[in-house]
Design a protein around this motif. Sequence first.
Motif, short mmCIF file in Angstrom:
data_model
loop_
_atom_site.label_atom_id
_atom_site.label_comp_id
_atom_site.label_asym_id
_atom_site.label_seq_id
_atom_site.Cartn_x
_atom_site.Cartn_y
_atom_site.Cartn_z
N LEU A 103 1.14 -1.44 -0.64
CA LEU A 103 0.16 -0.02 0.12
C LEU A 103 0.77 1.57 -0.40
O LEU A 103 1.89 1.43 0.60
N LYS A 104 0.68 2.89 -0.76
CA LYS A 104 0.94 3.32 -1.00
C LYS A 104 1.01 4.56 -0.39
O LYS A 104 -0.02 5.65 -0.74
N ARG A 129 -3.34 6.75 6.05
CA ARG A 129 -2.47 5.83 6.96
C ARG A 129 -3.31 5.50 7.96
O ARG A 129 -3.50 4.38 8.27
N GLU A 130 -4.41 6.09 8.62
CA GLU A 130 -4.51 5.60 9.60
C GLU A 130 -5.98 4.38 9.22
O GLU A 130 -6.39 4.00 9.67
N VAL A 141 -4.74 -3.16 8.70
CA VAL A 141 -3.42 -3.04 8.26
C VAL A 141 -2.94 -2.90 8.83
O VAL A 141 -2.90 -1.67 9.04
N ALA A 142 -1.67 -3.26 9.51
CA ALA A 142 -1.54 -2.79 11.03
C ALA A 142 -0.45 -1.99 11.14
O ALA A 142 0.09 -0.37 11.07
N ASP A 143 1.10 -2.24 9.62
CA ASP A 143 2.03 -1.64 9.30
C ASP A 143 1.68 -1.23 7.30
O ASP A 143 1.47 -2.26 6.49
N LEU A 200 5.34 -5.71 3.63
CA LEU A 200 5.02 -6.11 1.81
C LEU A 200 3.50 -7.03 2.06
O LEU A 200 3.48 -7.96 3.46
N LEU A 201 3.13 -7.27 1.36
CA LEU A 201 1.76 -8.32 0.94
C LEU A 201 2.13 -9.21 -0.37
O LEU A 201 1.80 -8.59 -1.67
N THR A 202 1.72 -10.32 0.52
CA THR A 202 1.93 -11.56 -0.11
C THR A 202 0.60 -11.64 -0.92
O THR A 202 -0.22 -11.39 -0.65
N LEU A 203 0.62 -12.84 -1.72
CA LEU A 203 -1.23 -13.40 -2.17
C LEU A 203 -1.44 -14.08 -1.06
O LEU A 203 -2.71 -13.47 -0.74
#
Length: 324
Positions: A234-235, A242-243, A250-252, A256-259
Amino acid sequence: MERELALEIVRVTEMAALASSHWMGRGKKNEADGAATSAMRAMFDTINMRGTVVIGEGELDEAPMLYIGEKLGNPDAGGPEVDIAVDPLEGTTIVAKGHNNAMSVIAVGDRGTLLHAPDMYMLKMAVGKRAADKISLFDPVDKMIEVVAEANNKRISDVTVIVQERERHQHIIDAVRDKGARVKLFGDGDVGAAIAACLPHTGIDLFLGIGGAPEGVISAAAIKCLGGDMQAQLKPQNDAERERCIKMGVADPEQLLTLNDMVKGEDAIFAATGVSDGELLQGVRYLGDDMVETHSLVMRAQTKTIRFVRALHNVEHKPNLLWK
């Protein structure tokens, strides 16, 4: 999920594609999107399932239907409890201008398995099953090309990277060309482009770039069905975004988000129907005598079955589609 659900879902994308195709090239993207959304919403009521929209047309106060949290299906008939991600018309501007690569798409997963992706930018990378698990989103572009070339048994000069034609991607385009690989640019509709990287007959080896996060999750469901690999990040553009990520689980926000982060579990269903011709599917064809042809794709992750569905519709027997 029941296997019959896959063929029921493709009926929904067919109807949305048929409804929006009437607006092809007419310069009215809102009307095209509204037609697809209304048709999709009506067809969902005919399906025996207990669905909840996790990615849709917006929040409750932003969209009259297919909003996040809306319940879909015929709950009285039972059926599986599922998450639903929809884009009734991926490519509203495409349809308005009469360009290629517009589709109607749906992803379905068991309840709690689809990432609740906020509506923001996402960096995405997708490859087919031969290169799955061999590269990272954070690898340099030249290394990605080397890996997919070896995995797909190609010369680097034969590798094709599909990239959305945007100024923000110029550094990617330059890196691909500097490596000696080929670039295929597209305008809008990155779901189809991401999936194309996972189908050998398209000749596309790698999808890379920044696009919408909701479209990323829908693409991930399709890629899980194909046995390919997708990674994302996410960007968020500001503190408010971010909030929003954190609020949606999504805590962070920049992890990196995997499949498997985007589509948990072993099962998912993906269906798409072409509105205009594209990398994956032919668009809606008007054949005369009230006959209209659609081309669709429907897949299921558990079985890895891929079906291409060609259907002929007599709109005389579909009153909602009579535009006379």
